[in-house]
Design a protein around this motif. Structure first.
Motif, short mmCIF file in Angstrom:
data_model
loop_
_atom_site.label_atom_id
_atom_site.label_comp_id
_atom_site.label_asym_id
_atom_site.label_seq_id
_atom_site.Cartn_x
_atom_site.Cartn_y
_atom_site.Cartn_z
N LEU A 169 0.52 -0.96 -0.12
CA LEU A 169 0.19 -0.22 0.25
C LEU A 169 0.91 1.17 -0.15
O LEU A 169 -0.15 2.12 -0.13
N ASP A 170 2.23 1.35 1.02
CA ASP A 170 2.78 2.49 0.57
C ASP A 170 3.36 2.41 -1.09
O ASP A 170 3.36 3.80 -1.06
N GLN A 171 3.48 1.31 -1.00
CA GLN A 171 3.83 1.31 -3.05
C GLN A 171 2.95 2.36 -3.54
O GLN A 171 3.58 2.96 -4.05
N CYS A 172 1.73 2.02 -3.75
CA CYS A 172 0.97 2.03 -4.32
C CYS A 172 0.45 4.07 -4.30
O CYS A 172 0.04 4.33 -4.83
N ALA A 173 0.87 3.81 -2.73
CA ALA A 173 0.78 5.54 -2.31
C ALA A 173 1.94 6.46 -3.42
O ALA A 173 2.03 7.88 -3.95
N ARG A 196 7.54 -18.69 -10.16
CA ARG A 196 6.85 -18.76 -8.74
C ARG A 196 6.80 -17.48 -8.05
O ARG A 196 6.37 -17.45 -6.41
N VAL A 197 7.45 -16.43 -8.61
CA VAL A 197 7.58 -15.16 -7.95
C VAL A 197 6.63 -14.02 -7.91
O VAL A 197 5.73 -14.15 -7.26
N VAL A 198 5.76 -15.03 -9.23
CA VAL A 198 4.91 -14.36 -9.06
C VAL A 198 3.31 -14.86 -9.42
O VAL A 198 2.40 -14.20 -7.72
N GLU A 199 3.18 -16.22 -8.55
CA GLU A 199 2.57 -17.04 -7.86
C GLU A 199 2.37 -16.78 -6.45
O GLU A 199 0.94 -16.78 -5.31
N GLU A 200 3.35 -16.05 -6.23
CA GLU A 200 3.62 -15.89 -4.79
C GLU A 200 3.42 -14.77 -4.37
O GLU A 200 2.72 -14.47 -2.89
N SER A 201 3.10 -14.07 -5.08
CA SER A 201 2.39 -12.55 -4.94
C SER A 201 3.62 -11.26 -4.01
O SER A 201 2.33 -10.66 -3.33
N GLY A 202 4.41 -11.77 -4.14
CA GLY A 202 5.38 -10.47 -3.33
C GLY A 202 6.20 -9.61 -4.13
O GLY A 202 6.97 -9.06 -3.21
N HIS A 203 5.80 -9.69 -5.17
CA HIS A 203 6.34 -8.54 -6.21
C HIS A 203 5.36 -6.95 -6.21
O HIS A 203 4.40 -7.35 -5.62
N VAL A 204 5.92 -5.99 -6.37
CA VAL A 204 5.43 -4.45 -7.24
C VAL A 204 5.85 -4.77 -8.71
O VAL A 204 6.65 -4.68 -8.66
N GLY A 205 4.03 -4.28 -9.27
CA GLY A 205 4.70 -4.57 -10.71
C GLY A 205 5.16 -5.49 -11.41
O GLY A 205 4.61 -6.43 -11.05
N LYS A 206 5.66 -4.84 -12.50
CA LYS A 206 5.91 -6.70 -13.40
C LYS A 206 7.61 -7.45 -12.76
O LYS A 206 8.24 -6.60 -12.61
N VAL A 207 7.76 -8.53 -14.17
CA VAL A 207 8.40 -9.53 -13.14
C VAL A 207 8.88 -9.80 -14.68
O VAL A 207 8.34 -9.96 -15.43
N LEU A 208 10.35 -9.16 -15.11
CA LEU A 208 10.64 -8.91 -16.70
C LEU A 208 11.46 -10.30 -16.62
O LEU A 208 12.59 -10.79 -15.37
N LEU A 209 11.56 -10.70 -17.63
CA LEU A 209 12.22 -12.23 -17.96
C LEU A 209 13.39 -11.26 -19.35
O LEU A 209 13.08 -10.78 -20.20
N ILE A 210 14.28 -11.82 -19.26
CA ILE A 210 15.66 -11.28 -19.93
C ILE A 210 15.95 -11.86 -21.11
O ILE A 210 16.50 -13.22 -20.19
N ALA A 211 16.15 -12.12 -21.99
CA ALA A 211 16.45 -12.85 -23.14
C ALA A 211 18.43 -12.99 -23.48
O ALA A 211 18.92 -12.18 -22.52
N PRO A 212 18.72 -14.49 -23.86
CA PRO A 212 20.13 -14.33 -23.68
C PRO A 212 20.80 -13.19 -24.33
O PRO A 212 19.96 -12.93 -25.23
#
Length: 326
Positions: free
Chosen positions: A177-181, A310-326
């Motif tokens: 909530l603080d980050q939303c604020a 796993r990170v997204v399913e655990e909902s511990g993140h804020v915003g987006k999780v990126l996948l970086i190609a090689p």
């Protein structure tokens, strides 16, 4: 090339990084060498076997990407090989290369690097199409965003504030909530400890929310209707709380309210192109001016997409999780 495949539906371990044939652009399509993609809830549903790609789309997960144009298919104009772009996809973003209809390409916004741009297409197109093109949020109105700290939520907060709306959010912790604020949210509701119906109505002097952007579906249906203001609009974009709910039509009639439910992935190409064009016209200047920015929680190698899921399913993140190609 290499891509993430799903030989059998299952948990994050079902995601396999392997060699696959290179895609070839057809009429009106562009081949993009992928620099980054991003994880969306739809990717997780696809991995579990609950959300197949639409006919003709890539079988690999990934609904957005950024990268460089590698080749133009027949009939494509207005783009050039080597240009840095981001793209809205029906699938295929978890790969080193992907074919994209030209109408779903966007230039990388001024002031953003190429990796960051991968966090934009799906969330911006989802928010703009639902909150503004369908629900018609106006300056001075109140928007309630469920899951305010998600990729969709963080973008919805910023776009609503940019047009002069008041924003209420729900999230599951004080930190979120603080980050939303910090992004501009005015009304903060911890859904684990507070009733969002009471909190939103109290904060709006009993009026309620003019627009609600909902990712929960059935679980929140009744409470969302009770939270709506007169002439309110409920936009349902997710089903994390189930698919079947009971609706009090009398309450809807009394408020002269409306409910819409949309998905982006399976829309016809023409509709997607129209949304992308509207985003380029209305949102890209806001990003260039610094009023709106993607919120990126972390970057993970694409070959380790299982960790990202796993990170997204655990909902511990804020915003987006990126996948970086090689």
């Amino acid at each position: 090339m290499h891509a993430i495949t799903i030989p059998e539906p299952g948990g994050p371990e079902a995601l396999v990084w392997g060699e696959v044939p290179d895609p070839v652009p057809g009429e009106g399509e562009v081949l993009v060498e992928v620099v980054a993609s991003a994880v969306n809830r739809a990717d997780i549903m696809q991995r579990m076997g609950f959300y197949d790609p639409p006919p003709g789309a890539s079988e690999y997960p990934g609904l957005e990407c950024s990268g460089r144009i590698a080749a133009l298919g027949p009939g494509v104009s207005g783009w050039a090989v080597g240009e840095e772009v981001c793209a809205l996809l029906a699938g295929g973003g978890y790969a080193e290369k992907v074919v994209v209809p030209a109408g779903q390409l966007l230039p990388v916004p001024e002031g953003l690097d190429l990796r960051q741009a991968a966090a934009l297409p799906e969330v911006v197109c989802t928010v703009w199409s639902n909150v503004f093109m369908v629900a018609h949020l106006r300056p001075g109105e109140t928007l309630l965003v469920h899951g305010g700290s998600s990729g969709i939520g963080t973008m919805a907060i910023q776009l609503a504030k940019a047009v002069g709306a008041k924003v209420a959010v729900t999230a599951g912790s004080k930190e979120k909530l603080d980050q939303c604020a910090e992004l501009g949210a005015d009304i903060l509701v911890n859904y684990k400890e507070q009733d969002f119906v009471e909190e939103v109505r109290r904060a709006t002097d009993g009026a309620g929310a003019d627009v609600i952007l909902d990712n929960m579906g059935a679980k929140y249906l009744d409470r969302n209707v009770r939270t709506l203001a007169v002439n309110g609009r409920l936009a349902i974009i997710g089903l994390q709380g189930g698919v079947k709910g009971e609706l009090n039509i009398g309450a809807l009639l009394a408020k002269r309210a409306a409910i819409s439910a949309t998905s982006l992935r399976a829309r016809p190409l023409g509709e997607k192109a129209a949304i992308v064009a509207a985003v380029r016209e209305h949102v890209w200047p806001l990003i260039a001016a610094g009023h709106v920015r993607p919120v990126v929680d972390r970057e993970i190698p694409m070959s380790d997409a299982a960790t990202a899921h796993r990170v997204v399913e655990e909902s511990g993140h804020v915003g987006k999780v990126l996948l970086i190609a090689p």
